[in-house]
Scaffold this motif. Sequence first.
Motif, mmCIF file in Angstrom:
data_model
loop_
_atom_site.group_PDB
_atom_site.id
_atom_site.type_symbol
_atom_site.label_atom_id
_atom_site.label_comp_id
_atom_site.label_asym_id
_atom_site.label_seq_id
_atom_site.Cartn_x
_atom_site.Cartn_y
_atom_site.Cartn_z
ATOM 1 N N HIS A 4 0.843 -1.195 0.000
ATOM 2 C CA HIS A 4 0.000 0.000 0.000
ATOM 3 C C HIS A 4 0.883 1.251 0.000
ATOM 4 C CE1 HIS A 4 -2.817 3.016 1.552
ATOM 5 N NE2 HIS A 4 -3.778 2.196 1.108
ATOM 6 N N ALA A 5 0.388 2.321 -0.653
ATOM 7 C CA ALA A 5 1.203 3.533 -0.795
ATOM 8 C C ALA A 5 1.649 4.082 0.557
ATOM 9 C CB ALA A 5 0.413 4.592 -1.569
ATOM 10 N N ASP A 6 0.745 4.089 1.528
ATOM 11 C CA ASP A 6 1.126 4.575 2.861
ATOM 12 C C ASP A 6 2.192 3.684 3.497
ATOM 13 O OD1 ASP A 6 -0.621 6.651 2.635
ATOM 14 O OD2 ASP A 6 -2.210 5.705 3.833
ATOM 15 N N ASP A 7 2.042 2.386 3.225
ATOM 16 C CA ASP A 7 3.025 1.457 3.773
ATOM 17 C C ASP A 7 4.377 1.633 3.088
ATOM 18 O OD1 ASP A 7 0.972 0.551 5.333
ATOM 19 O OD2 ASP A 7 0.596 -1.250 4.135
ATOM 20 N N GLU A 8 4.334 1.942 1.783
ATOM 21 C CA GLU A 8 5.581 2.181 1.051
ATOM 22 C C GLU A 8 6.298 3.402 1.625
ATOM 23 O OE1 GLU A 8 6.871 0.115 -1.427
ATOM 24 O OE2 GLU A 8 8.592 1.371 -0.894
ATOM 25 N N ALA A 9 5.532 4.446 1.903
ATOM 26 C CA ALA A 9 6.128 5.642 2.517
ATOM 27 C C ALA A 9 6.681 5.313 3.904
ATOM 28 C CB ALA A 9 5.072 6.753 2.622
ATOM 29 N N PHE A 10 5.946 4.479 4.627
ATOM 30 C CA PHE A 10 6.394 4.059 5.966
ATOM 31 C C PHE A 10 7.691 3.262 5.862
ATOM 32 C CE2 PHE A 10 6.346 1.345 9.748
ATOM 33 C CZ PHE A 10 6.081 2.272 10.750
ATOM 34 N N LEU A 11 7.764 2.411 4.844
ATOM 35 C CA LEU A 11 8.980 1.610 4.641
ATOM 36 C C LEU A 11 10.179 2.499 4.324
ATOM 37 C CD1 LEU A 11 8.350 -1.665 2.572
ATOM 38 C CD2 LEU A 11 9.556 -1.415 4.741
ATOM 39 N N ARG A 12 9.948 3.487 3.438
ATOM 40 C CA ARG A 12 11.057 4.383 3.072
ATOM 41 C C ARG A 12 11.571 5.122 4.309
ATOM 42 N NH1 ARG A 12 7.866 5.588 -1.506
ATOM 43 N NH2 ARG A 12 7.118 7.508 -0.503
ATOM 44 N N ALA A 13 10.661 5.645 5.096
ATOM 45 C CA ALA A 13 11.065 6.358 6.311
ATOM 46 C C ALA A 13 11.753 5.408 7.287
ATOM 47 C CB ALA A 13 9.844 6.998 6.968
ATOM 48 N N SER A 14 11.226 4.185 7.375
ATOM 49 C CA SER A 14 11.791 3.205 8.308
ATOM 50 C C SER A 14 13.216 2.834 7.926
ATOM 51 C CB SER A 14 10.913 1.954 8.340
ATOM 52 O OG SER A 14 9.627 2.254 8.828
ATOM 53 N N ARG A 15 13.466 2.700 6.615
ATOM 54 C CA ARG A 15 14.838 2.374 6.169
ATOM 55 C C ARG A 15 15.800 3.469 6.593
ATOM 56 N NH1 ARG A 15 12.131 1.006 0.854
ATOM 57 N NH2 ARG A 15 11.778 -1.254 0.949
ATOM 58 N N ALA A 16 15.358 4.705 6.449
ATOM 59 C CA ALA A 16 16.222 5.829 6.832
ATOM 60 C C ALA A 16 16.435 5.866 8.346
ATOM 61 C CB ALA A 16 15.607 7.137 6.345
ATOM 62 N N LEU A 17 15.382 5.569 9.085
ATOM 63 C CA LEU A 17 15.476 5.648 10.543
ATOM 64 C C LEU A 17 16.313 4.524 11.144
ATOM 65 C CD1 LEU A 17 11.764 6.595 11.361
ATOM 66 C CD2 LEU A 17 13.767 8.030 11.770
ATOM 67 N N THR A 18 16.187 3.324 10.581
ATOM 68 C CA THR A 18 16.881 2.173 11.154
ATOM 69 C C THR A 18 18.269 1.972 10.567
ATOM 70 O OG1 THR A 18 15.939 0.672 9.505
ATOM 71 C CG2 THR A 18 14.708 0.946 11.568
ATOM 72 N N GLY A 19 18.488 2.518 9.391
ATOM 73 C CA GLY A 19 19.754 2.275 8.715
ATOM 74 C C GLY A 19 19.812 0.908 8.073
ATOM 75 N N ILE A 20 18.677 0.239 7.954
ATOM 76 C CA ILE A 20 18.615 -1.105 7.387
ATOM 77 C C ILE A 20 17.781 -1.061 6.109
ATOM 78 C CG2 ILE A 20 17.846 -3.484 7.744
ATOM 79 C CD1 ILE A 20 18.242 -3.003 10.762
ATOM 80 N N PRO A 25 8.939 -6.194 4.044
ATOM 81 C CA PRO A 25 7.794 -5.353 3.666
ATOM 82 C C PRO A 25 6.473 -5.803 4.291
ATOM 83 C CG PRO A 25 9.084 -6.015 1.739
ATOM 84 C CD PRO A 25 9.583 -6.819 2.885
ATOM 85 N N PHE A 26 6.361 -7.109 4.599
ATOM 86 C CA PHE A 26 5.083 -7.601 5.114
ATOM 87 C C PHE A 26 4.748 -7.022 6.492
ATOM 88 C CE2 PHE A 26 6.680 -10.553 8.270
ATOM 89 C CZ PHE A 26 7.923 -10.941 7.784
ATOM 90 N N LEU A 27 5.717 -6.436 7.133
ATOM 91 C CA LEU A 27 5.445 -5.854 8.445
ATOM 92 C C LEU A 27 5.138 -4.354 8.388
ATOM 93 C CD1 LEU A 27 8.100 -7.617 10.733
ATOM 94 C CD2 LEU A 27 5.624 -7.991 10.665
ATOM 95 N N ALA A 28 5.285 -3.756 7.194
ATOM 96 C CA ALA A 28 5.129 -2.296 7.094
ATOM 97 C C ALA A 28 3.735 -1.850 7.541
ATOM 98 C CB ALA A 28 5.415 -1.830 5.677
ATOM 99 N N GLY A 29 2.711 -2.539 7.032
ATOM 100 C CA GLY A 29 1.346 -2.158 7.392
ATOM 101 C C GLY A 29 1.056 -2.354 8.870
#
Lengths: 125, 268
Positions: A4-20, A25-29
Amino acid sequence: MSVHADDEAFLRASRALTGIEELPPFLAGEYRERAIAVSGPAAVSALLAIPTPDLLTTIAATPAHRPVAEQIVMLWYASATIAVDGTFTFGTTRQYFAGQLWSVIQAHPPGLSGGYMGHWRYPPE
Amino acid sequence: MSSVQEYDVVVVGAGVIGSLIASKLQRDGARVVLLEAGPRDADRFAMLERYVQASRKTMGAPYRTADAVRHAPSPDGPHDYYDQQGSPDEFRATYQRLAGGATWHWRGNVPRHLPRDFRMRTAYGVGVDWPITYEQLEPFYCDAEHELGVAGDHDEWNGYLGAQRSRPYPMPKVWPSYGDLRFRDRLGVFEIDDQAVRVMNTPQARNTQPYDGRPVCTGNSTCDPICPIGAKYDGTVHLKRALDAGAELWDRCAAERLLAEPNGEVHW
């Protein structure tokens, strides 16, 4: 798997925040919903509205973004959110086993097999 | 219960001891009923989920159900229940209120006592000497190791400080961890009170090969508080054996007092 688009945005932010980069992706939502539940939809939306390249510098300059950012980092690493009194709230068993913490410390999650009888005999890789 | 039922033996508590006794008596032909204050729930995955979801990963975390935390009546304390946290007892055991009892979260370590442990007064001038010896108890140790399924190093323990073993462990030892091996190597020669300190393999009721219908341990690292696969022994092994042999289990049934009649009959 479509995300989902919101989840994709959440994933992008999460990658930046965690450094990973390789976050599951299945946990993003699931984690986006948990972040909203603990920090509120406005705080999550405000964080996700920040362009990813500017995310870390913006958070550093804006204390209001820090609590939700910390919750998201805690979710991905430990599958937990943390209350002001220090109490951890964990989610599902699947989330717990998928915590990034385990690969960082090169250990298997407690409660999930390390693979085979006697795996504990060998040095960490 | 409205109907009168007769049993030869009533076992109070379906933990490891009660279950072992019930299993043996039922197989020997007695009519046995076990009274267990807690539930008979044995859903390991549900227990694992409760452990995962617990804020504090304590020994009791997998067992926090409404049934299991209900207080047991006890006329001996300041309350009408045993207060595990506030007890003045020096030994504050962490009991679990369910069938299988505290062996759900024991670590499975089962070293035998040594011969000198039975004569502490004579050997060390402290405590008391037991009225039995290691040698008298030794055959029963062997039986217990067989019943529980113990993995150990027979050669290492046989004769240690005079403790002879008449039978080998039923399974090969649990392999030491990398940390154990490093510690042993670095310890070198070390003595306390002129006694050499040796790193030895702890006998454990944990399967190193399939045993008694239970799987091999694959190192989930949660013996305490919950083995997710049943590779570690717990009291439900013998509870199931007792029930399969015909014993009955009344769960959620706390025994409050025993009434002894002049003719020797005991009621509860």
